[in-house]
Design a protein around this motif. Structure first.
Motif, PDB file in Angstrom:
ATOM      1  N   ARG A  55      -1.716 -15.935 -47.392  1.00 55.68           N
ATOM      2  CA  ARG A  55      -1.510 -14.486 -47.441  1.00 55.68           C
ATOM      3  C   ARG A  55      -0.056 -14.198 -47.091  1.00 55.68           C
ATOM      4  O   ARG A  55       0.573 -14.945 -46.339  1.00 55.68           O
ATOM      5  N   ILE A  56       0.462 -13.092 -47.592  1.00 52.27           N
ATOM      6  CA  ILE A  56       1.866 -12.781 -47.367  1.00 52.27           C
ATOM      7  C   ILE A  56       2.144 -12.582 -45.877  1.00 52.27           C
ATOM      8  O   ILE A  56       3.201 -12.970 -45.372  1.00 52.27           O
ATOM      9  N   SER A  57       1.177 -12.036 -45.139  1.00 52.60           N
ATOM     10  CA  SER A  57       1.356 -11.857 -43.696  1.00 52.60           C
ATOM     11  C   SER A  57       1.393 -13.202 -42.976  1.00 52.60           C
ATOM     12  O   SER A  57       2.094 -13.360 -41.972  1.00 52.60           O
ATOM     13  N   GLU A  58       0.654 -14.191 -43.504  1.00 52.90           N
ATOM     14  CA  GLU A  58       0.669 -15.523 -42.898  1.00 52.90           C
ATOM     15  C   GLU A  58       2.004 -16.222 -43.146  1.00 52.90           C
ATOM     16  O   GLU A  58       2.509 -16.925 -42.278  1.00 52.90           O
ATOM     17  N   ALA A  59       2.567 -16.017 -44.337  1.00 53.56           N
ATOM     18  CA  ALA A  59       3.885 -16.590 -44.624  1.00 53.56           C
ATOM     19  C   ALA A  59       4.934 -15.989 -43.697  1.00 53.56           C
ATOM     20  O   ALA A  59       5.802 -16.701 -43.180  1.00 53.56           O
ATOM     21  N   LEU A  60       4.850 -14.688 -43.475  1.00 52.91           N
ATOM     22  CA  LEU A  60       5.840 -14.018 -42.630  1.00 52.91           C
ATOM     23  C   LEU A  60       5.709 -14.412 -41.162  1.00 52.91           C
ATOM     24  O   LEU A  60       6.640 -14.202 -40.381  1.00 52.91           O
ATOM     25  N   ALA A  61       4.574 -14.980 -40.778  1.00 51.07           N
ATOM     26  CA  ALA A  61       4.374 -15.425 -39.395  1.00 51.07           C
ATOM     27  C   ALA A  61       4.874 -16.848 -39.177  1.00 51.07           C
ATOM     28  O   ALA A  61       4.890 -17.334 -38.040  1.00 51.07           O
ATOM     29  N   ARG A  77      -0.956 -19.912 -39.482  1.00 51.96           N
ATOM     30  CA  ARG A  77      -1.854 -19.225 -38.561  1.00 51.96           C
ATOM     31  C   ARG A  77      -2.744 -18.301 -39.379  1.00 51.96           C
ATOM     32  O   ARG A  77      -2.260 -17.367 -40.031  1.00 51.96           O
ATOM     33  N   SER A  78      -4.056 -18.571 -39.356  1.00 49.84           N
ATOM     34  CA  SER A  78      -5.001 -17.734 -40.102  1.00 49.84           C
ATOM     35  C   SER A  78      -5.124 -16.390 -39.405  1.00 49.84           C
ATOM     36  O   SER A  78      -5.584 -16.313 -38.264  1.00 49.84           O
ATOM     37  N   LEU A  79      -4.717 -15.346 -40.099  1.00 46.05           N
ATOM     38  CA  LEU A  79      -4.654 -14.023 -39.471  1.00 46.05           C
ATOM     39  C   LEU A  79      -5.856 -13.140 -39.772  1.00 46.05           C
ATOM     40  O   LEU A  79      -6.118 -12.189 -39.060  1.00 46.05           O
ATOM     41  N   LYS A  80      -6.605 -13.448 -40.843  1.00 48.17           N
ATOM     42  CA  LYS A  80      -7.727 -12.585 -41.218  1.00 48.17           C
ATOM     43  C   LYS A  80      -9.004 -13.121 -40.579  1.00 48.17           C
ATOM     44  O   LYS A  80      -9.820 -13.781 -41.216  1.00 48.17           O
ATOM     45  N   ARG A  82     -12.286 -11.992 -37.983  1.00 47.15           N
ATOM     46  CA  ARG A  82     -12.960 -10.869 -37.321  1.00 47.15           C
ATOM     47  C   ARG A  82     -12.950 -11.013 -35.811  1.00 47.15           C
ATOM     48  O   ARG A  82     -12.837 -10.041 -35.085  1.00 47.15           O
ATOM     49  N   ASN A  83     -13.092 -12.257 -35.313  1.00 45.73           N
ATOM     50  CA  ASN A  83     -13.156 -12.433 -33.860  1.00 45.73           C
ATOM     51  C   ASN A  83     -11.780 -12.555 -33.214  1.00 45.73           C
ATOM     52  O   ASN A  83     -11.666 -12.758 -32.010  1.00 45.73           O
ATOM     53  N   ARG A  84     -10.718 -12.474 -34.050  1.00 47.11           N
ATOM     54  CA  ARG A  84      -9.336 -12.511 -33.568  1.00 47.11           C
ATOM     55  C   ARG A  84      -8.966 -13.838 -32.909  1.00 47.11           C
ATOM     56  O   ARG A  84      -7.938 -13.919 -32.230  1.00 47.11           O
ATOM     57  N   ALA A  85      -9.785 -14.867 -33.043  1.00 39.73           N
ATOM     58  CA  ALA A  85      -9.448 -16.169 -32.471  1.00 39.73           C
ATOM     59  C   ALA A  85      -8.265 -16.760 -33.231  1.00 39.73           C
ATOM     60  O   ALA A  85      -8.144 -16.591 -34.443  1.00 39.73           O
ATOM     61  N   VAL A  86      -7.390 -17.442 -32.506  1.00 39.94           N
ATOM     62  CA  VAL A  86      -6.228 -18.067 -33.136  1.00 39.94           C
ATOM     63  C   VAL A  86      -6.672 -19.362 -33.805  1.00 39.94           C
ATOM     64  O   VAL A  86      -7.198 -20.265 -33.147  1.00 39.94           O
ATOM     65  N   VAL A  87      -6.492 -19.427 -35.119  1.00 39.11           N
ATOM     66  CA  VAL A  87      -6.854 -20.614 -35.882  1.00 39.11           C
ATOM     67  C   VAL A  87      -5.625 -21.070 -36.664  1.00 39.11           C
ATOM     68  O   VAL A  87      -5.054 -20.297 -37.433  1.00 39.11           O
ATOM     69  N   ILE A  88      -5.227 -22.313 -36.459  1.00 38.69           N
ATOM     70  CA  ILE A  88      -4.097 -22.887 -37.182  1.00 38.69           C
ATOM     71  C   ILE A  88      -4.646 -23.856 -38.230  1.00 38.69           C
ATOM     72  O   ILE A  88      -5.465 -24.725 -37.901  1.00 38.69           O
ATOM     73  N   LEU A 170      -7.169 -22.398 -47.816  1.00 44.04           N
ATOM     74  CA  LEU A 170      -7.040 -20.944 -47.965  1.00 44.04           C
ATOM     75  C   LEU A 170      -7.415 -20.190 -46.691  1.00 44.04           C
ATOM     76  O   LEU A 170      -7.177 -18.991 -46.587  1.00 44.04           O
ATOM     77  N   GLY A 171      -8.029 -20.885 -45.743  1.00 45.78           N
ATOM     78  CA  GLY A 171      -8.392 -20.229 -44.491  1.00 45.78           C
ATOM     79  C   GLY A 171      -9.598 -19.335 -44.597  1.00 45.78           C
ATOM     80  O   GLY A 171      -9.710 -18.349 -43.862  1.00 45.78           O
ATOM     81  N   HIS A 172     -10.533 -19.674 -45.502  1.00 41.21           N
ATOM     82  CA  HIS A 172     -11.763 -18.887 -45.639  1.00 41.21           C
ATOM     83  C   HIS A 172     -12.752 -19.275 -44.544  1.00 41.21           C
ATOM     84  O   HIS A 172     -12.992 -20.467 -44.317  1.00 41.21           O
ATOM     85  N   ALA A 173     -13.341 -18.286 -43.902  1.00 40.46           N
ATOM     86  CA  ALA A 173     -14.342 -18.557 -42.866  1.00 40.46           C
ATOM     87  C   ALA A 173     -15.656 -19.025 -43.485  1.00 40.46           C
ATOM     88  O   ALA A 173     -16.394 -19.809 -42.883  1.00 40.46           O
ATOM     89  N   ARG A 174     -15.958 -18.557 -44.705  1.00 42.05           N
ATOM     90  CA  ARG A 174     -17.228 -18.872 -45.355  1.00 42.05           C
ATOM     91  C   ARG A 174     -16.973 -19.578 -46.681  1.00 42.05           C
ATOM     92  O   ARG A 174     -16.110 -19.167 -47.459  1.00 42.05           O
ATOM     93  N   LEU A 175     -17.766 -20.613 -46.967  1.00 42.52           N
ATOM     94  CA  LEU A 175     -17.637 -21.343 -48.226  1.00 42.52           C
ATOM     95  C   LEU A 175     -17.968 -20.445 -49.410  1.00 42.52           C
ATOM     96  O   LEU A 175     -17.416 -20.621 -50.498  1.00 42.52           O
ATOM     97  N   ALA A 176     -18.836 -19.455 -49.195  1.00 42.49           N
ATOM     98  CA  ALA A 176     -19.212 -18.541 -50.276  1.00 42.49           C
ATOM     99  C   ALA A 176     -17.999 -17.777 -50.798  1.00 42.49           C
ATOM    100  O   ALA A 176     -17.942 -17.428 -51.980  1.00 42.49           O
TER     101      ALA A 176
END
Length: 219
Positions: A55-61, A77-80, A82-88, A170-176
């Motif tokens: 995501r463009i926001s992830e590139a800027l981070a 850093r995955s920014l999207k 819901r639980n706001r947990a930091v995921v790299i 891609l940093g997707h939380a769900r495989l769906a």
């Protein structure tokens, strides 16, 4: 081809039925336009988006410490979330591009952990859009940084990358969410359809039909 898409948020098509992803040809033109850009920071921002699908926001981070040249990846850093947990997440990149990012990081090395692109999101979005226009991609839901992200996902799936790796990159939380890229038609599916059209009975029909236009006897 839409297949049986329900126009949910994760669909590859908008509610009006227009696609939201770059085709392979458009993606190649975008990369070529980015490589030809005279400004290093714009060129590398666009190429990072194209080669990671971030995501463009992830590139800027991204910062000067995000680049791992020895192992050939960049730490996003995955920014999207819901639980706001930091995921790299570690996403592989071409070594030549990582080398160019290192060169950019040296320019930014005046302060520790400096941002690679000290730009606002709106400014970065405008710069990427300008490169898209230069590539002949100017109208439609696909002519956005998100369209570039979708194009990356499709390119990965069509290149034979396992879907679980595409999900991670891609940093997707769900495989769906990643599975939407399985719904777009690729060259293999077109080849299968072509074999169906050229079955023995249809092949015989094509041998007898005349393709003269206009048909004889019609004015």
């Amino acid at each position: 081809m839409l297949h049986q898409q329900h126009f949910q948020t994760g669909s590859l098509y908008s509610r009006s039925g227009t696609r939201k992803y770059l085709t392979p040809a458009e993606r190649e033109r975008f990369i070529a336009a980015a490589q030809a850009h005279p400004r290093q920071e714009v060129r590398l921002l666009c190429l990072t988006l194209a080669y990671t699908g971030c995501r463009i926001s992830e590139a800027l981070a991204l910062t000067t410490t995000s680049i791992e040249t020895q192992d050939g990846f960049i730490a996003l850093r995955s920014l999207k979330r819901r639980n706001r947990a930091v995921v790299i997440r570690e996403v592989p990149m071409p070594l030549w591009l990582l080398g160019e990012l290192i060169a950019l990081s040296r320019i930014r090395s005046g302060e520790a952990d400096a941002l690679l692109w000290p730009l606002s999101r709106s400014r970065a979005w405008t710069l990427v859009k300008a490169v898209m226009v230069a590539a002949g991609i100017s109208n439609g839901a696909h002519a956005t940084p998100k369209g570039l992200r979708h194009g990356y996902g499709l390119h990965a799936i069509r290149s034979g990358v396992p879907i679980n790796l595409v999900q991670r990159w891609l940093g997707h939380a769900r495989l769906a969410t990643t599975a939407i890229y399985l719904q777009a038609m690729g060259s293999e599916e077109r080849e299968i359809a072509a074999r169906m059209w050229l079955s023995s009975r249809e092949a015989a029909y094509h041998e007898t039909i005349s393709y003269d236009y206009p048909p004889t006897g019609l004015k």
